[in-house]
Design a protein around this motif. Structure first.
Motif, PDB file in Angstrom:
ATOM      1  N   SER A  93      54.867 -45.492  -6.334  1.00 27.91           N
ATOM      2  CA  SER A  93      55.494 -44.201  -6.055  1.00 27.91           C
ATOM      3  C   SER A  93      55.915 -43.496  -7.340  1.00 27.91           C
ATOM      4  O   SER A  93      55.790 -42.271  -7.453  1.00 27.91           O
ATOM      5  CB  SER A  93      56.709 -44.400  -5.140  1.00 27.91           C
ATOM      6  OG  SER A  93      56.317 -44.930  -3.892  1.00 27.91           O
ATOM      7  N   SER A 141      57.468 -33.802  -5.691  1.00 27.00           N
ATOM      8  CA  SER A 141      58.845 -34.302  -5.614  1.00 27.00           C
ATOM      9  C   SER A 141      59.724 -33.619  -6.645  1.00 27.00           C
ATOM     10  O   SER A 141      59.333 -33.470  -7.805  1.00 27.00           O
ATOM     11  CB  SER A 141      58.857 -35.814  -5.849  1.00 27.00           C
ATOM     12  OG  SER A 141      60.176 -36.306  -5.898  1.00 27.00           O
ATOM     13  N   TYR A 162      54.622 -39.798  -7.804  1.00 25.08           N
ATOM     14  CA  TYR A 162      55.529 -38.669  -7.631  1.00 25.08           C
ATOM     15  C   TYR A 162      56.191 -38.201  -8.925  1.00 25.08           C
ATOM     16  O   TYR A 162      56.553 -37.030  -9.046  1.00 25.08           O
ATOM     17  CB  TYR A 162      56.613 -39.014  -6.605  1.00 25.08           C
ATOM     18  CG  TYR A 162      56.076 -39.192  -5.212  1.00 25.08           C
ATOM     19  CD1 TYR A 162      55.602 -38.124  -4.477  1.00 25.08           C
ATOM     20  CD2 TYR A 162      56.036 -40.464  -4.630  1.00 25.08           C
ATOM     21  CE1 TYR A 162      55.105 -38.299  -3.198  1.00 25.08           C
ATOM     22  CE2 TYR A 162      55.536 -40.651  -3.346  1.00 25.08           C
ATOM     23  CZ  TYR A 162      55.071 -39.561  -2.637  1.00 25.08           C
ATOM     24  OH  TYR A 162      54.571 -39.734  -1.375  1.00 25.08           O
ATOM     25  N   MET A 192      62.722 -38.215  -6.877  1.00 26.69           N
ATOM     26  CA  MET A 192      62.389 -39.315  -5.982  1.00 26.69           C
ATOM     27  C   MET A 192      63.594 -40.231  -5.788  1.00 26.69           C
ATOM     28  O   MET A 192      64.244 -40.627  -6.758  1.00 26.69           O
ATOM     29  CB  MET A 192      61.203 -40.110  -6.556  1.00 26.69           C
ATOM     30  CG  MET A 192      60.716 -41.230  -5.656  1.00 26.69           C
ATOM     31  SD  MET A 192      59.362 -42.154  -6.440  1.00 26.69           S
ATOM     32  CE  MET A 192      60.293 -43.288  -7.505  1.00 26.69           C
TER      33      MET A 192
END
Length: 349
Positions: free
Chosen positions: A330, A342, A334, A345
């Motif tokens: 992730s 994003s 992101y 995050m």
């Protein structure tokens, strides 16, 4: 136990670690939530720091070439990722008196299952009030720079304020400017989702800078007057050029971004005709421009109060929220590869 580190430029991974003993002045926190920093941290993650070939000379107050070494001493494989964590104190040293086992706290720290920090005279370690939002808490760092940008721009009741770049700092600056009494708040960002969030929290108008003469549009929206204050958080040369173009005569550009070298940048024309003032805003530089009344500690304490009492609302800024188990992939997606997906995050443990 696991922690998130950069094993190579643009590569994140969870690796094993063991905690060292807690010292007398320290507490150990079992982390429940956290968030990385989408600005300067990711620059280091990409090995793209402007300081890779330079080091700071305190004697001369400037950057000078560095003979060797990685950016700011970063050693990949040991470079921990993360900025803010929220969790519960599970162990404490004998000299700690202001905290108890079980206290919910927020502090600066990496994305790891436990964090050990100094707990004696450390105002960066904050107790969480009952029921307080962890999403607000992990915005503690960007809130400080947003507040500094608004204060350094001298935003006042009735002002037209433009915020360029609607990441976490820009989003919080939108809220602060509106609550400070700005009559018109204009957000500038190419990502529609960010503009939607800004409109929900105080922006009256948002515009996409791609294919838009932002400076001209600001003048149109203000009956040719221009903006009293423009808070620049993006770091792009085109954004600063547009700010000079859209500024009211004698207005102020509060430059929050840490910019790269600019090419084809023109300080003539609008810069002179608008009699622009540019202030470089940085909450963590001491002495603060309003010293001795304001310093970093006061900025931090004020931001924490505004986040914890709900004056600021950062719920929409923390998206997506991913599990710690998925945080490596992730982070790369992101924070690094697709940052447009994003603003900030969140990570849950």
């Amino acid at each position: 136990m696991k922690k998130l580190v950069a094993t190579a430029p643009r590569v994140a991974a969870l690796v094993d670690y063991e905690d060292r003993p807690v010292q007398a002045n320290e507490v150990k926190i079992k982390v429940a939530f956290g968030a990385p920093k989408h600005g300067t941290e990711v620059v280091d993650f990409r090995a793209a720091s402007p300081f890779i070939d330079e080091e700071f000379s305190a004697e001369w107050n400037l950057f000078v070439p560095r003979a060797e070494g990685a950016a700011r001493g970063i050693e990949f494989g040991k470079f921990q990722l993360g900025n803010m964590v929220v969790g519960e104190i599970v162990e404490m040293g004998d000299s700690v008196t202001d905290y108890q086992i079980g206290d919910q706290v927020c502090t600066y720290g990496p994305l790891s299952e436990t964090v050990i920090v100094n707990a004696v005279n450390n105002y960066k370690l904050r107790k969480m009030p009952a029921g307080a939002s962890w999403k607000n808490a992990v915005c503690y760092d960007p809130a400080q720079f947003a507040m500094s940008g608004v204060r350094d721009g001298n935003v006042r009741v009735g002002d037209v304020v433009v915020i360029v770049g609607l990441g976490a700092i820009g989003q919080i600056a939108v809220q602060l400017a509106k609550k400070a009494g700005a009559s018109l708040v204009i957000g500038v960002d190419p990502i529609a989702h960010r503009c939607d969030i800004a409109k929900r929290h105080g922006a009256d108008v948002c515009m996409n800078p791609i294919g838009t003469d932002v400076g001209l549009e600001i003048k149109k929206l203000t009956n040719k007057l221009g903006a009293d204050v423009i808070i620049e958080t993006s770091g792009h040369s085109d954004a600063l050029q547009a700010a000079l173009r859209g500024l009211a005569y004698g207005g102020t550009i509060s430059f929050v971004a840490f910019a790269k070298p600019f090419n084809n940048f023109n300080l003539g024309r609008e810069a002179h005709f608008n009699n622009a003032k540019i202030v470089f805003s940085r909450a963590c530089s001491e002495p603060n421009p309003e010293y001795p009344r304001w310093n970093r500690k006061r900025i931090e304490e004020t931001c924490w109060e505004l986040l914890m009492n709900g004056y600021l609302n950062c719920e929409d800024l923390i998206d997506p929220v991913v599990t710690f188990h998925d945080s490596a992939d992730s982070y790369m997606k992101y924070v690094d590869q697709q940052p447009e997906l994003s603003i900030k995050m969140g990570v849950t443990f």
